[in-house]
Scaffold this motif. Sequence first.
Motif, PDB file in Angstrom:
ATOM      1  N   MET G  13       0.673  -1.176   0.102  1.00  0.00           N
ATOM      2  CA  MET G  13       0.127   0.279   0.109  1.00  0.00           C
ATOM      3  C   MET G  13       0.792   1.136   0.378  1.00  0.00           C
ATOM      4  O   MET G  13       0.503   1.900  -0.660  1.00  0.00           O
ATOM      5  N   LYS G  14       1.878   1.071   0.927  1.00  0.00           N
ATOM      6  CA  LYS G  14       3.122   2.668   0.595  1.00  0.00           C
ATOM      7  C   LYS G  14       3.613   2.804  -0.656  1.00  0.00           C
ATOM      8  O   LYS G  14       3.417   3.707  -0.603  1.00  0.00           O
ATOM      9  N   TYR G  15       3.774   1.213  -1.191  1.00  0.00           N
ATOM     10  CA  TYR G  15       4.612   1.783  -2.252  1.00  0.00           C
ATOM     11  C   TYR G  15       3.910   1.942  -3.557  1.00  0.00           C
ATOM     12  O   TYR G  15       4.037   3.655  -4.151  1.00  0.00           O
ATOM     13  N   ILE G  20       0.605   7.287  -6.951  1.00  0.00           N
ATOM     14  CA  ILE G  20      -0.021   7.840  -7.513  1.00  0.00           C
ATOM     15  C   ILE G  20      -0.119   8.735  -8.309  1.00  0.00           C
ATOM     16  O   ILE G  20       1.394   9.473  -7.746  1.00  0.00           O
ATOM     17  N   ASN G  21      -0.026   8.797  -9.335  1.00  0.00           N
ATOM     18  CA  ASN G  21      -0.449  10.191 -10.156  1.00  0.00           C
ATOM     19  C   ASN G  21       1.071   9.660 -11.192  1.00  0.00           C
ATOM     20  O   ASN G  21       2.015  10.812 -11.642  1.00  0.00           O
ATOM     21  N   THR G  22       2.242   9.127 -11.069  1.00  0.00           N
ATOM     22  CA  THR G  22       2.810   8.723 -11.901  1.00  0.00           C
ATOM     23  C   THR G  22       2.824   7.478 -12.512  1.00  0.00           C
ATOM     24  O   THR G  22       2.069   6.426 -12.495  1.00  0.00           O
ATOM     25  N   SER G  23       3.485   7.360 -13.694  1.00  0.00           N
ATOM     26  CA  SER G  23       3.261   6.345 -14.705  1.00  0.00           C
ATOM     27  C   SER G  23       4.252   5.344 -13.881  1.00  0.00           C
ATOM     28  O   SER G  23       4.866   5.222 -13.397  1.00  0.00           O
ATOM     29  N   ILE G  24       3.623   3.705 -14.256  1.00  0.00           N
ATOM     30  CA  ILE G  24       3.624   2.331 -13.700  1.00  0.00           C
ATOM     31  C   ILE G  24       3.911   1.330 -14.780  1.00  0.00           C
ATOM     32  O   ILE G  24       2.687   1.828 -15.622  1.00  0.00           O
ATOM     33  N   ASN G  43      -6.840  -2.476  -1.166  1.00  0.00           N
ATOM     34  CA  ASN G  43      -5.805  -3.760  -0.835  1.00  0.00           C
ATOM     35  C   ASN G  43      -6.031  -4.807  -1.293  1.00  0.00           C
ATOM     36  O   ASN G  43      -4.990  -5.700  -0.760  1.00  0.00           O
ATOM     37  N   HIS G  44      -6.762  -5.189  -2.163  1.00  0.00           N
ATOM     38  CA  HIS G  44      -6.724  -6.601  -3.364  1.00  0.00           C
ATOM     39  C   HIS G  44      -5.996  -6.309  -4.047  1.00  0.00           C
ATOM     40  O   HIS G  44      -5.649  -6.364  -4.978  1.00  0.00           O
ATOM     41  N   LEU G  45      -5.093  -4.695  -4.285  1.00  0.00           N
ATOM     42  CA  LEU G  45      -4.312  -4.348  -5.803  1.00  0.00           C
ATOM     43  C   LEU G  45      -5.081  -4.294  -6.983  1.00  0.00           C
ATOM     44  O   LEU G  45      -4.370  -4.230  -7.843  1.00  0.00           O
ATOM     45  N   ASN G  46      -6.231  -4.144  -6.695  1.00  0.00           N
ATOM     46  CA  ASN G  46      -7.355  -3.702  -7.644  1.00  0.00           C
ATOM     47  C   ASN G  46      -6.471  -1.876  -7.877  1.00  0.00           C
ATOM     48  O   ASN G  46      -6.210  -0.699  -6.991  1.00  0.00           O
ATOM     49  N   ALA G  80       3.749  -7.856 -10.818  1.00  0.00           N
ATOM     50  CA  ALA G  80       4.157  -6.840 -10.945  1.00  0.00           C
ATOM     51  C   ALA G  80       4.314  -6.151 -11.058  1.00  0.00           C
ATOM     52  O   ALA G  80       3.381  -5.568 -11.702  1.00  0.00           O
ATOM     53  N   ILE G  81       4.587  -4.221 -10.362  1.00  0.00           N
ATOM     54  CA  ILE G  81       4.848  -2.675 -10.561  1.00  0.00           C
ATOM     55  C   ILE G  81       5.999  -2.413 -10.228  1.00  0.00           C
ATOM     56  O   ILE G  81       6.514  -3.227  -9.596  1.00  0.00           O
ATOM     57  N   SER G  82       6.208  -1.954 -11.204  1.00  0.00           N
ATOM     58  CA  SER G  82       7.471  -1.247 -11.244  1.00  0.00           C
ATOM     59  C   SER G  82       7.543  -0.412 -11.729  1.00  0.00           C
ATOM     60  O   SER G  82       6.336   0.843 -12.739  1.00  0.00           O
ATOM     61  N   THR G  83       8.338   0.659 -11.587  1.00  0.00           N
ATOM     62  CA  THR G  83       8.533   2.703 -11.693  1.00  0.00           C
ATOM     63  C   THR G  83       9.662   2.827 -11.603  1.00  0.00           C
ATOM     64  O   THR G  83      10.763   1.996 -10.572  1.00  0.00           O
ATOM     65  N   SER G  84      10.127   3.845 -12.044  1.00  0.00           N
ATOM     66  CA  SER G  84      11.643   4.098 -11.655  1.00  0.00           C
ATOM     67  C   SER G  84      11.444   5.325 -10.372  1.00  0.00           C
ATOM     68  O   SER G  84      12.938   5.591 -10.462  1.00  0.00           O
ATOM     69  N   LYS G  85      10.783   5.485  -9.631  1.00  0.00           N
ATOM     70  CA  LYS G  85      11.158   6.581  -9.031  1.00  0.00           C
ATOM     71  C   LYS G  85      11.431   5.987  -7.305  1.00  0.00           C
ATOM     72  O   LYS G  85      10.865   5.057  -6.921  1.00  0.00           O
ATOM     73  N   ILE G  86      12.352   6.199  -7.264  1.00  0.00           N
ATOM     74  CA  ILE G  86      13.330   5.613  -5.559  1.00  0.00           C
ATOM     75  C   ILE G  86      12.920   6.696  -4.381  1.00  0.00           C
ATOM     76  O   ILE G  86      13.613   7.533  -4.968  1.00  0.00           O
ATOM     77  N   GLU G  87      12.208   6.513  -3.276  1.00  0.00           N
ATOM     78  CA  GLU G  87      12.209   7.832  -2.470  1.00  0.00           C
ATOM     79  C   GLU G  87      13.557   8.018  -2.175  1.00  0.00           C
ATOM     80  O   GLU G  87      14.036   6.727  -1.819  1.00  0.00           O
ATOM     81  N   GLU G  88      14.279   8.955  -1.427  1.00  0.00           N
ATOM     82  CA  GLU G  88      15.069   9.098  -0.761  1.00  0.00           C
ATOM     83  C   GLU G  88      14.933   8.289   0.574  1.00  0.00           C
ATOM     84  O   GLU G  88      16.559   7.805   1.208  1.00  0.00           O
ATOM     85  N   GLU G  89      14.134   8.576   1.325  1.00  0.00           N
ATOM     86  CA  GLU G  89      13.818   7.693   2.549  1.00  0.00           C
ATOM     87  C   GLU G  89      13.925   6.619   2.021  1.00  0.00           C
ATOM     88  O   GLU G  89      13.139   6.157   1.195  1.00  0.00           O
ATOM     89  N   ASP G  90      14.409   5.843   3.568  1.00  0.00           N
ATOM     90  CA  ASP G  90      14.076   4.219   3.432  1.00  0.00           C
ATOM     91  C   ASP G  90      13.194   3.643   3.593  1.00  0.00           C
ATOM     92  O   ASP G  90      12.876   2.777   2.865  1.00  0.00           O
ATOM     93  N   GLU G  91      12.299   4.576   4.440  1.00  0.00           N
ATOM     94  CA  GLU G  91      10.970   3.292   5.378  1.00  0.00           C
ATOM     95  C   GLU G  91      10.150   3.657   4.480  1.00  0.00           C
ATOM     96  O   GLU G  91       8.693   4.450   4.034  1.00  0.00           O
ATOM     97  N   VAL G  92       9.864   2.368   3.483  1.00  0.00           N
ATOM     98  CA  VAL G  92       8.620   1.831   1.992  1.00  0.00           C
ATOM     99  C   VAL G  92       7.543   1.953   3.370  1.00  0.00           C
ATOM    100  O   VAL G  92       6.692   2.072   2.199  1.00  0.00           O
TER     101      VAL G  92
END
Lengths: 92, 92, 92, 92, 92, 92, 92
Positions: G13-15, G20-24, G43-46, G80-92
């Motif tokens: 869910m945090k991922y 949101i509003n980005t390309s995945i 939270n069913h990943l719909n 699987a779902i991928s995105t090119s964005k990695i957050e700076e903070e570690d806490e996923v």
Amino acid sequence: MSRCKGSTMSSAMKYLSKSINTSILVSLKNGSMIRGILKSYDNHLNLILDNAEEIVTTPDGPTSSKIGKRVLIRGDNVIAISTSKIEEEDEV
Amino acid sequence: MSRCKGSTMSSAMKYLSKSINTSILVSLKNGSMIRGILKSYDNHLNLILDNAEEIVTTPDGPTSSKIGKRVLIRGDNVIAISTSKIEEEDEV
Amino acid sequence: MSRCKGSTMSSAMKYLSKSINTSILVSLKNGSMIRGILKSYDNHLNLILDNAEEIVTTPDGPTSSKIGKRVLIRGDNVIAISTSKIEEEDEV
Amino acid sequence: MSRCKGSTMSSAMKYLSKSINTSILVSLKNGSMIRGILKSYDNHLNLILDNAEEIVTTPDGPTSSKIGKRVLIRGDNVIAISTSKIEEEDEV
Amino acid sequence: MSRCKGSTMSSAMKYLSKSINTSILVSLKNGSMIRGILKSYDNHLNLILDNAEEIVTTPDGPTSSKIGKRVLIRGDNVIAISTSKIEEEDEV
Amino acid sequence: MSRCKGSTMSSAMKYLSKSINTSILVSLKNGSMIRGILKSYDNHLNLILDNAEEIVTTPDGPTSSKIGKRVLIRGDNVIAISTSKIEEEDEV
Amino acid sequence: MSRCKGSTMSSAMKYLSKSINTSILVSLKNGSMIRGILKSYDNHLNLILDNAEEIVTTPDGPTSSKIGKRVLIRGDNVIAISTSKIEEEDEV
């Protein structure tokens, strides 16, 4: 119920907890192998991997292709997860 | 509910409990066979195996290839688990 | 809930209860047939079999190969279980 | 919950209740057809059949081979169950 | 929970409720098509059909073969159900 | 629990709610594509479609064949649902 | 239970929340790849995607074909779902 769930999944959860920020290799039901740095997980075995790459075995040996800086793998696709790290203590 | 779950899974759980730290052979739904030392399990039949290797049957007999020092197998992939150890007492 | 579960599974559970320590033949979703002495079961139809062997049908008739002194079969792989024993009383 | 389950499964349960001790034909997800005398069932559609035989369609017509005096079929394999008996009353 | 279940399945249940005693066409996950008179159903989409016949599409057009006077179809095999009847009122 | 379910399905439910009485295209796990007017749905993604037709892609382009005036699609067969309508407001 | 569910799905869910509003890019169990702007999830990943297109790999490289302005993907199809964005903070 949360207590129940917590205890029933403890083997898998402890395994993943110890693998945070290390490289893991995930084999999926569709036959693919994904390697990446485990950043997070939950008790459905949903996994967040950084710098994920798919490992493809060719006649010339395994090659890898990047699939995303941060990837979410839905837990129900997972067959197995391996790591080369064995803890000294026995209590998994 | 934990009491309920505990009792319904007891046959499988007792079997695995007696197999801790022994070598088991796991057949998976994708057709592969994995051998390793059972280190831990939970009531979804998630398994933690050490020194896991995949057993492949060839015309020259079975061969094995290492797949990881410590492997987590997701329980829903398991068809069967075998061990060569039979307890004397009957109460599984 | 345990009362509910208990009642809903009663047909299968009574069948297995009567088959304890007898030889049963289990057909699995992957197409294989396993024969063994039923030692234990639970209400997921997880089965513990002793002296289990896989039955393979060849042009020369069925042959069997040992697969373990004690085998755990995960219940969700089971299609059917057969036994040659019919109780006199009707109440299964 | 038992009340809830009881009501939701009533159509299937009433159908099976009326078919006790009669011959039914069960088609399974693996493509096989099983005929036998229904002795018992539960609300997972687990079925206990006596004198069960597999019906195989050949170019020369259907043939049958015995598969056990008493067979347990796990309900999740069932596609359909048929019987030639139609009750006079409408309330299934 | 029964209230919850009741409301979540209401679209499918209302649809089936209006189709009682009419002819419906059921497409199943194994690729077969079954036509019959809907006599009963429950909220797993288990269906009781009378005078059920399998519809097979051949190069010469569809043909049908009887499969039983009264058939129980396990709901988890259903892909879709169609009927030619549209109610005037909009509230399905 | 009803509150829980309600909130967890809200994205899918809001999407379907906005699509009532409009044409949607549903892709199913068996590979078929169904187009129809969405009349109703529930939180299993069971769908009621009017004037449903199957879209088949041929070398000459897509063709459609009617499959029923009113069709019930069991939600667990659904891969994706598309519509050409995008609401102005962002809050799906 | 809502609290339980909330916590167990938190990694996924945090991922999704951060995407949101980005390309995945979503890989599905039927082998297809879908790219789109994530508008919503549960939270069913719909997933609700805008401007969704299917990515097809050809000998000349990947091509894309539009599949809808707004698409709902049923979560159980997701590998699987991928995105090119990695957050700076570690806490996923």
